[in-house]
Design a protein around this motif. Structure first.
Motif, PDB file in Angstrom:
ATOM      1  N   VAL A  54       0.877  -1.180   0.000  1.00  0.00           N
ATOM      2  CA  VAL A  54       0.000   0.000   0.000  1.00  0.00           C
ATOM      3  C   VAL A  54       0.908   1.222   0.000  1.00  0.00           C
ATOM      4  CG1 VAL A  54      -1.864   1.236   1.148  1.00  0.00           C
ATOM      5  CG2 VAL A  54      -1.767  -1.261   1.278  1.00  0.00           C
ATOM      6  N   ALA A  55       0.893   1.958  -1.098  1.00  0.00           N
ATOM      7  CA  ALA A  55       1.790   3.099  -1.279  1.00  0.00           C
ATOM      8  C   ALA A  55       0.988   4.383  -1.371  1.00  0.00           C
ATOM      9  CB  ALA A  55       2.641   2.903  -2.535  1.00  0.00           C
ATOM     10  N   SER A  56       1.698   5.489  -1.483  1.00  0.00           N
ATOM     11  CA  SER A  56       1.067   6.790  -1.671  1.00  0.00           C
ATOM     12  C   SER A  56       1.568   7.411  -2.964  1.00  0.00           C
ATOM     13  CB  SER A  56       1.387   7.730  -0.502  1.00  0.00           C
ATOM     14  OG  SER A  56       0.989   9.056  -0.807  1.00  0.00           O
ATOM     15  N   ALA A  57       0.667   8.038  -3.698  1.00  0.00           N
ATOM     16  CA  ALA A  57       1.028   8.647  -4.976  1.00  0.00           C
ATOM     17  C   ALA A  57       2.013   9.792  -4.805  1.00  0.00           C
ATOM     18  CB  ALA A  57      -0.219   9.138  -5.703  1.00  0.00           C
ATOM     19  N   LEU A  58       2.050  10.419  -3.624  1.00  0.00           N
ATOM     20  CA  LEU A  58       2.928  11.568  -3.399  1.00  0.00           C
ATOM     21  C   LEU A  58       4.126  11.212  -2.524  1.00  0.00           C
ATOM     22  CD1 LEU A  58       0.300  14.417  -2.874  1.00  0.00           C
ATOM     23  CD2 LEU A  58       1.529  13.778  -4.952  1.00  0.00           C
ATOM     24  N   ASP A  59       4.417   9.930  -2.411  1.00  0.00           N
ATOM     25  CA  ASP A  59       5.541   9.470  -1.601  1.00  0.00           C
ATOM     26  C   ASP A  59       6.805   9.420  -2.447  1.00  0.00           C
ATOM     27  OD1 ASP A  59       7.215   8.268   0.224  1.00  0.00           O
ATOM     28  OD2 ASP A  59       6.255   6.303   0.122  1.00  0.00           O
ATOM     29  N   ALA A  60       7.895   9.899  -1.892  1.00  0.00           N
ATOM     30  CA  ALA A  60       9.167   9.851  -2.608  1.00  0.00           C
ATOM     31  C   ALA A  60       9.613   8.409  -2.860  1.00  0.00           C
ATOM     32  CB  ALA A  60      10.240  10.601  -1.821  1.00  0.00           C
ATOM     33  N   LEU A  61       9.130   7.455  -2.074  1.00  0.00           N
ATOM     34  CA  LEU A  61       9.496   6.053  -2.257  1.00  0.00           C
ATOM     35  C   LEU A  61       8.470   5.283  -3.091  1.00  0.00           C
ATOM     36  CD1 LEU A  61      10.889   5.101   1.282  1.00  0.00           C
ATOM     37  CD2 LEU A  61      12.087   6.061  -0.689  1.00  0.00           C
ATOM     38  N   LEU A  62       7.591   5.986  -3.786  1.00  0.00           N
ATOM     39  CA  LEU A  62       6.585   5.315  -4.606  1.00  0.00           C
ATOM     40  C   LEU A  62       7.219   4.379  -5.618  1.00  0.00           C
ATOM     41  CD1 LEU A  62       3.715   4.893  -5.788  1.00  0.00           C
ATOM     42  CD2 LEU A  62       4.115   6.939  -7.178  1.00  0.00           C
ATOM     43  N   ASP A  63       8.269   4.834  -6.289  1.00  0.00           N
ATOM     44  CA  ASP A  63       8.875   4.002  -7.329  1.00  0.00           C
ATOM     45  C   ASP A  63       9.489   2.730  -6.755  1.00  0.00           C
ATOM     46  OD1 ASP A  63       8.139   5.769  -9.329  1.00  0.00           O
ATOM     47  OD2 ASP A  63      10.011   6.896  -9.235  1.00  0.00           O
ATOM     48  N   ASP A  64       9.951   2.777  -5.494  1.00  0.00           N
ATOM     49  CA  ASP A  64      10.432   1.561  -4.842  1.00  0.00           C
ATOM     50  C   ASP A  64       9.321   0.514  -4.813  1.00  0.00           C
ATOM     51  OD1 ASP A  64      12.149   3.750  -4.034  1.00  0.00           O
ATOM     52  OD2 ASP A  64      12.987   2.429  -2.514  1.00  0.00           O
ATOM     53  N   SER A  65       8.113   0.956  -4.442  1.00  0.00           N
ATOM     54  CA  SER A  65       6.980   0.035  -4.359  1.00  0.00           C
ATOM     55  C   SER A  65       6.579  -0.481  -5.727  1.00  0.00           C
ATOM     56  CB  SER A  65       5.790   0.743  -3.696  1.00  0.00           C
ATOM     57  OG  SER A  65       6.058   1.066  -2.344  1.00  0.00           O
ATOM     58  N   VAL A  66       6.518   0.417  -6.722  1.00  0.00           N
ATOM     59  CA  VAL A  66       6.099   0.013  -8.065  1.00  0.00           C
ATOM     60  C   VAL A  66       7.085  -0.992  -8.658  1.00  0.00           C
ATOM     61  CG1 VAL A  66       5.657   0.819 -10.418  1.00  0.00           C
ATOM     62  CG2 VAL A  66       4.873   2.182  -8.471  1.00  0.00           C
ATOM     63  N   MET A  67       8.376  -0.701  -8.538  1.00  0.00           N
ATOM     64  CA  MET A  67       9.371  -1.583  -9.142  1.00  0.00           C
ATOM     65  C   MET A  67       9.427  -2.936  -8.430  1.00  0.00           C
ATOM     66  SD  MET A  67      10.491  -0.156 -11.803  1.00  0.00           S
ATOM     67  CE  MET A  67      11.782  -1.337 -12.163  1.00  0.00           C
ATOM     68  N   PHE A  68       9.276  -2.934  -7.106  1.00  0.00           N
ATOM     69  CA  PHE A  68       9.309  -4.207  -6.389  1.00  0.00           C
ATOM     70  C   PHE A  68       8.075  -5.046  -6.733  1.00  0.00           C
ATOM     71  CE2 PHE A  68       8.932  -6.880  -2.489  1.00  0.00           C
ATOM     72  CZ  PHE A  68      10.147  -7.541  -2.610  1.00  0.00           C
ATOM     73  N   ALA A  69       6.922  -4.391  -6.811  1.00  0.00           N
ATOM     74  CA  ALA A  69       5.701  -5.118  -7.187  1.00  0.00           C
ATOM     75  C   ALA A  69       5.824  -5.686  -8.602  1.00  0.00           C
ATOM     76  CB  ALA A  69       4.488  -4.188  -7.076  1.00  0.00           C
ATOM     77  N   LYS A  70       6.374  -4.920  -9.528  1.00  0.00           N
ATOM     78  CA  LYS A  70       6.539  -5.405 -10.902  1.00  0.00           C
ATOM     79  C   LYS A  70       7.523  -6.582 -10.955  1.00  0.00           C
ATOM     80  CE  LYS A  70       6.787  -2.247 -14.220  1.00  0.00           C
ATOM     81  NZ  LYS A  70       7.142  -0.997 -14.948  1.00  0.00           N
ATOM     82  N   LYS A  71       8.569  -6.495 -10.138  1.00  0.00           N
ATOM     83  CA  LYS A  71       9.546  -7.584 -10.124  1.00  0.00           C
ATOM     84  C   LYS A  71       8.900  -8.879  -9.645  1.00  0.00           C
ATOM     85  CE  LYS A  71      14.178  -8.815  -8.508  1.00  0.00           C
ATOM     86  NZ  LYS A  71      15.449  -8.323  -7.931  1.00  0.00           N
ATOM     87  N   LEU A  72       8.108  -8.802  -8.562  1.00  0.00           N
ATOM     88  CA  LEU A  72       7.434  -9.995  -8.064  1.00  0.00           C
ATOM     89  C   LEU A  72       6.425 -10.527  -9.083  1.00  0.00           C
ATOM     90  CD1 LEU A  72       6.783  -9.064  -4.313  1.00  0.00           C
ATOM     91  CD2 LEU A  72       8.575 -10.553  -5.244  1.00  0.00           C
ATOM     92  N   ARG A  73       5.671  -9.621  -9.677  1.00  0.00           N
ATOM     93  CA  ARG A  73       4.666 -10.046 -10.664  1.00  0.00           C
ATOM     94  C   ARG A  73       5.328 -10.745 -11.843  1.00  0.00           C
ATOM     95  NH1 ARG A  73       2.513  -5.313 -14.010  1.00  0.00           N
ATOM     96  NH2 ARG A  73       4.627  -5.657 -14.798  1.00  0.00           N
TER      97      ARG A  73
END
Length: 698
Positions: free
Chosen positions: A614-633
């Motif tokens: 669960v991430a936030s659109a305005l979080d500086a670490l958003l891309d960390d979450s997106v890239m990790f989720a894509k890697k797992l997927r």
């Protein structure tokens, strides 16, 4: 709102405002009117330059989303922040155009407001140009530059010299939910006031009182507040941040939190002794493997945790559990509870929680508010681990303690009021990182992994590499790059408190306002100051190799070196008079998979349970979450990504403040419930191949 409509509205409002200010009759505030006109013209120029840049991002940023149902990545976030800034300017511009001839028009105030937003727009324009560089240099679909060190060095260089005070004064929090802005203003005022009194010989309560007395000037003068906050976030040492963040655990604040939060029947701190455990192997439960207590840095030691349960359950009032308690009043409290509470059967569920705080601050106390609510909503006992903090206890101490607490909970779930048929790991920020790495360690040891993970805005890459969302650390009041870098370096074991303190003392003594200005001009005469008044002016330009029609900025040499030019002709961002010092380390510890799970090999991630981020659109670490989720997927691992809008990093700690943060917290609860209510997980999540060495431990 469509970005083209925003730019059209901006152009229209600027024209109307200039016409109103320049047309008859003559205004009584002629000099201020000229300031307003100059600022509006600059805003209009920025808007015209940014329109094709935003159009370029809009054409491609869907390629960087997790999926079509989750439109979120750092490029979208930068455009979203820019649009928020433009909408504030449009609103203010309309007010000026309509009221500038009125008797009650506050010309000076409105000029200062527009000047501040003009400065912010200038800096956002710089961030978008840097994002263009990332778009050009990164591979297709890649958000984080982990290979090209030059890109990340430019990112740090820009943070070190770019003027940021405008984002902490009148423009503070413009990108976030409107209901959060008063809170953010209070945090910033508290921080700069605390920074002024920091180091004085005062008790915690005395320092808080002294900070309150000095805060008035920062309420009245937003420019001074912004400048002081920039200074603090640039260079004050880690001990300051630990001290400030831990104010949330003072008796007054925690007492208020407990009064306003959901009551619970069990709130017990326990100490887990450092004894060896033995857990069955998932491949063959007849065999066991030893789990040693944490030993890194300081040798074997206990692990502290807190048990929270809305309902009193079997096992939670036993003398066996009380033997682990380090609170003298605990027996009395539990006896009082058991006298009037109806004891419930053990829950089939168990939640294990790791708190956030950048690996350097806070405990379960700081997170009690939402944990109490979760325990009530989910009807589940929660064990929150108070792991040791950096820099006194850097990696791998926190991981060892969290893993040991996880294993202890599996063996002693009956004492926690659970049968542990379903176990969910939860955590936010640093705690989200620990949820993932604890599960990775369980996989590597061949023991039971949790049935699922709920990680809120996790830190999955602890390097200072650039990404479009990480560019927000140049303007974020809650997660500036200087502070983030100190936390990550402390966890990696780079430097101690005393060393960081010495660095700060040297910087604060040498980089005075005059000296830093001289040094800045010496390093690059083309760079200018970033004043708030009179209106900011653009620095002399740098040449650009690419043509005006090419939306991506290219280098002069094409070599990828630090001499590449990031900005087009006629533009430079405003520069700070207070230079920052950011340690960008290449220490191999930072790239350890158990420090930065985004860098973990697929073999180590293959056995993870379902991961819910669960991430936030305005979080500086958003891309960390997106890239990790894509890697797992892409590996075929079960993963979901939910993104909350208009909220900052750390929104769980703000869940009691606004409706938006409550909704985001509810999303976390929904994902945790999915873990508990899922059908039997695939067999590969329960039984995994193990090392031959483990098979010998009976």
């Amino acid at each position: 709102m469509d970005f083209k409509a925003v730019f059209i509205a901006l152009e229209t409002v600027c024209d109307e405002s200039v016409d109103a200010l320049c047309g008859p009759p003559d205004l009584p505030y002629g000099a201020v009117a000229q300031r307003l006109v100059t600022t509006i013209v600059q805003i209009q120029e920025h808007g015209r330059a940014l329109l094709p840049v935003v159009a370029g991002f809009a054409a491609v940023y869907h390629h960087y989303d997790f999926d079509a149902e989750t439109p979120a990545n750092g490029y979208r976030t930068l455009v979203k922040v820019l649009q928020s800034c433009l909408l504030h300017i449009i609103h203010k511009g309309r007010y000026v155009a309509t009221n500038c001839h009125g008797a009650f028009f506050r010309a000076e105030h409105n000029a200062c407001e527009l000047e501040a937003y003009c400065s912010a727009l200038c800096q956002l324009r710089a961030l978008l140009y840097l994002a263009q560089r990332l778009l050009h240099d990164n591979g297709h679909g890649q958000l984080i530059s982990t290979q090209d060190g030059a890109v990340s060095r430019r990112f740090v260089r820009e943070y070190s010299s770019m003027h940021k005070a405008c984002f902490y004064g009148r423009c503070l929090g413009f990108q976030f939910s409107a209901t959060l802005r008063p809170f953010l203003q209070s945090v910033v005022i508290s921080m700069v006031s605390y920074g002024e009194t920091y180091g004085k010989q005062q008790s915690g309560l005395g320092m808080a009182a002294l900070s309150l007395l000095t805060s008035g000037k920062y309420v009245i003068d937003p420019e001074q507040r912004g400048a002081e906050f920039e200074r603090i976030t640039q260079n004050l040492d880690l001990q300051f941040w630990k001290s400030f963040w831990n104010l949330t655990e003072s008796g007054l604040i925690t007492g208020f939190t407990r009064i306003t939060s959901n009551p619970v029947n069990v709130n017990l701190t326990i100490t887990l002794p450092p004894v060896q455990l033995r857990l069955p192997l998932t491949s063959d439960p007849r065999l066991t493997t030893p789990v040693s207590p944490p030993v890194a840095h300081t040798g074997p030691g206990p692990v502290h945790a807190r048990l929270i349960s809305h309902e009193l359950r079997d096992g939670q009032d036993t003398q066996e559990l009380l033997a682990y308690s380090d609170m003298e009043e605990s027996p009395m409290v539990l006896n009082m509870v058991s006298s009037w509470s109806q004891k419930k059967a053990r829950s089939p569920w168990l939640m294990i929680h790791f708190h956030g705080g950048g690996f350097v601050a806070q405990t379960s106390k700081s997170h009690e508010y939402y944990l109490r609510s979760w325990s009530k909503d989910l009807k589940v006992p929660i064990l929150s681990v108070d792991y040791s903090l950096s820099p006194e206890a850097p990696f791998p101490r926190a991981l060892e303690e969290c893993f040991y607490a996880y294993c202890w909970a599996l063996k002693n779930a009956h004492l926690l009021g659970s049968t542990a048929e379903r176990v969910c790991l939860t955590g936010d920020s640093a705690g989200g990182n620990l949820c993932i790495t604890v599960s990775m360690k369980a996989v590597s040891m061949g023991i039971r992994v949790p049935d699922g993970i709920m990680a809120a805005y996790p830190a999955t890459l602890l390097t200072i590499d650039a990404s479009p969302s990480r560019l927000l650390t140049l303007i974020d009041p809650l997660l500036p790059l200087g502070v983030l870098a100190k936390c990550l370096n402390a966890y990696a074991g780079l430097g101690t408190l005393s060393a960081l303190g010495r660095d700060t003392a040297l910087l604060l003594s040498d980089l005075t306002w005059g000296a830093s200005n001289w040094l800045q001009s010496f390093l690059d005469p083309a760079r200018s100051r970033g004043p708030t008044r009179p209106p900011p002016t653009l620095s002399p330009s740098k040449p650009l190799a690419s043509s005006a029609s090419d939306p991506v900025l290219r280098s002069d040499s094409g070599g990828g070196g630090d001499d590449e030019r990031d900005y087009p002709d006629g533009f430079q961002p405003l520069r700070s008079e207070c230079l920052a010092f950011v340690l960008q380390s290449s220490c191999p510890v930072i790239k350890n998979p158990f420090v930065s799970p985004l860098l973990a090999p697929n073999e180590l991630l293959k056995g993870l349970p379902p991961v819910h981020i669960v991430a936030s659109a305005l979080d500086a670490l958003l891309d960390d979450s997106v890239m990790f989720a894509k890697k797992l997927r892409d590996m075929g691992q079960p993963v979901t990504l939910s993104v909350a809008e208009d909220l900052p990093h750390g929104f769980l700690s703000l869940s009691q403040l606004t409706k938006e943060t409550e909704v985001a917290s509810d999303i976390c609860v929904k994902r945790i419930r999915e873990v508990f209510q899922q059908k039997n997980p695939p067999s590969n999540l329960r039984k995994r191949p193990t090392n031959n060495n483990n098979n010998n431990n009976k």
